[in-house]
Design an enzyme around this catalytic site. Structure first.
Site, PDB file in Angstrom:
ATOM      1  N   HIS A  15       0.870  -1.312   0.043  1.00 20.19           N
ATOM      2  CA  HIS A  15       0.026   0.204  -0.084  1.00 20.19           C
ATOM      3  C   HIS A  15       0.769   1.222  -0.087  1.00 20.19           C
ATOM      4  O   HIS A  15       1.989   1.201   0.509  1.00 20.19           O
ATOM      5  CB  HIS A  15      -0.708  -0.064   1.209  1.00 20.19           C
ATOM      6  CG  HIS A  15      -1.526  -1.062   1.660  1.00 20.19           C
ATOM      7  ND1 HIS A  15      -1.168  -2.378   2.154  1.00 20.19           N
ATOM      8  CD2 HIS A  15      -3.063  -1.308   1.368  1.00 20.19           C
ATOM      9  CE1 HIS A  15      -2.231  -3.067   2.334  1.00 20.19           C
ATOM     10  NE2 HIS A  15      -3.361  -2.546   1.660  1.00 20.19           N
ATOM     11  N   ASP A  33       2.349   1.965   3.400  1.00 23.78           N
ATOM     12  CA  ASP A  33       3.347   1.175   3.932  1.00 23.78           C
ATOM     13  C   ASP A  33       4.667   1.621   3.676  1.00 23.78           C
ATOM     14  O   ASP A  33       5.659   1.477   4.473  1.00 23.78           O
ATOM     15  CB  ASP A  33       3.199  -0.311   3.314  1.00 23.78           C
ATOM     16  CG  ASP A  33       1.748  -0.904   3.273  1.00 23.78           C
ATOM     17  OD1 ASP A  33       1.057  -0.593   4.316  1.00 23.78           O
ATOM     18  OD2 ASP A  33       1.471  -1.542   2.607  1.00 23.78           O
TER      19      ASP A  33
END
Length: 442
Positions: free
Chosen positions: A106, A109
């Protein structure tokens, strides 16, 4: 040989994980996953296309609703951007040592959001340049990325389905940047997980409008992705609930119906997660089969749940019965194409040693490798295929074939039924379960 790209080695004392065979007593070795071993014309690596999930492996710290962090990441830095770059070094060190050829992430992240939309974009593109350099240095590729449009408080009522247009637009900013980064990194797929695309209560929800907005958002994302050169597959990851009471991508069948309803079926497929399927009341193999039957099987999030827990536990897959049934579907489907097996799984909260991340992946990779071998033998011997073919043989000739081909009307079907001789035939479920066990147990 060094298996890290930065100046510092984070997983010290752990080298490249090698295949040593089932007789090995070395816990840091593969017992069944032999990447270059050929099964049914392709190597294990080509069949399984393993990926490591950035979020669980390098971001999760063991926090749960009842306790604070238990895991200390050796790459943690106080400065958010320095932390992002050190985390990337650690991640690519891990990818090369464990031998997963792909990774997934993501936006949240890999990069800090910053204090504004502008800083979010600047940070993300700077970090993605670093990821590209590390991909080139290691040969690791991006299986897919996605936007985290569910964690931040602004998304408490959803992203594409939010009742506030400003929030929908802010979600679009993230998705646009994620698609830009995907193309930069050569991503083979792009995923949408509707973490909060659903409702908590119908008392305050216009469900028809929200579903239409979700479809419009996906259509716009599809069009933008194609306009910038993304040639891969867009993926929807079904999940029935949690964090919402009901999510609009409830399961594979619901998601496929949604995609066809809004004319998105030519660009989108499903990314099936084992634990999400079981939360929807299905088996992992069931949702894979639903997708395969519709030509909509795109990729897999490989994990498992706990039958005693009714939530998404995201355990590493170790159940070889389930991995074998999954690989039966995938092999019959002809493989995953541009998709793969992404370990959307996390260490348990009390698995706090750095080597535990390796042990977890080794277990998951071995479990799917074993499932691949068993499934391939079953398909090669045609024991299940022959049984199923015989069970439906009455539709392969005569009046049964006419029915299957649409060459009968109800009156002619009823006329045949008037004089039909019906013979009770066993489904032989116990025999087939025993047969499957005989392959599993060798």
């Amino acid at each position: 040989m060094n298996y890290f790209v930065g100046d510092q080695e984070y997983f010290k004392g752990i080298g490249k994980i090698e295949f040593e065979g089932k007789g090995s007593k070395n816990p840091l070795s593969f017992k069944y996953y032999d990447a270059k071993k050929k099964i049914a014309g392709k190597t294990m690596e080509e069949h399984l296309r393993f990926a490591t999930a950035y979020w669980h492996s390098f971001c999760a710290d063991g926090t749960d609703p009842f306790g604070s962090a238990t895991m200390v990441h050796p790459y943690h830095k106080a400065d958010p951007m320095a932390n992002a770059m050190a985390k990337a070094d650690a991640a690519f060190e891990f990818f090369t040592k464990i031998g997963t050829p792909f990774y997934c992430f993501h936006d949240a992240d890999v990069s800090p959001e910053g204090d504004s939309a502008a800083s979010y974009e600047a940070n993300f593109h700077k970090v993605s340049d670093g990821l590209l350099a590390r991909q080139k240095a290691t040969g690791v590729k991006l299986l897919w990325n996605t936007a985290n449009v569910f964690t931040h408080p602004r998304y408490m009522n959803g992203a594409a389905t939010n009742p506030d247009f400003a929030v929908v637009a802010r979600a679009a900013l993230q998705v646009k940047n994620c698609l830009d980064v995907n193309v930069k990194l050569g991503g083979q797929n792009y995923v949408f997980w509707g973490g909060r695309e659903g409702y908590m209560t119908l008392l305050n929800t216009d469900m028809k409008r929200e579903r239409e907005h979700l479809a419009r958002f996906l259509t716009m994302a599809r069009d933008y992705g194609r306009s910038i050169g993304f040639k891969g597959t867009f993926l929807i990851e079904p999940k029935p609930m949690e964090p919402t009471k009901h999510q609009y991508d409830f399961d594979a069948a619901t998601t496929i119906g949604f995609l066809k309803e809004f004319g998105l079926q030519d660009d989108f497929k499903c990314n099936i997660e084992a634990n999400h399927a079981t939360l929807a009341g299905h088996t992992f193999a069931h949702d894979l089969q639903v997708c395969s039957d519709s030509g909509m099987l795109g990729s897999v999030d490989a994990n498992q749940g706990d039958s005693q827990n009714g939530w998404d536990t995201d355990e590493f897959p170790t159940n070889v019965y389930e991995t074998t049934l999954a690989m039966l579907v995938i092999l019959r489907h002809g493989g995953l194409g541009s998709g793969g097996l992404n370990f959307d799984a996390k260490r348990r909260r009390n698995s706090t040693d750095l080597e535990d991340l390796f042990l977890a992946h080794i277990g998951g990779m071995d479990s799917f490798a074993y499932g691949l071998e068993v499934a391939s033998r079953i398909l090669e011997d045609k024991v299940l295929a022959n049984f199923v073919a015989e069970r439906y043989a009455s539709f392969d000739s005569g009046e049964g074939k006419k029915f299957a081909q649409g060459a009968m009307d109800l009156s002619s079907l009823a006329a045949y039924g008037k004089g039909a001789t019906i013979i009770q035939k066993s489904g032989k479920q116990e025999y087939l379960q025993n047969l499957l066990n005989s392959y599993l147990l060798g």
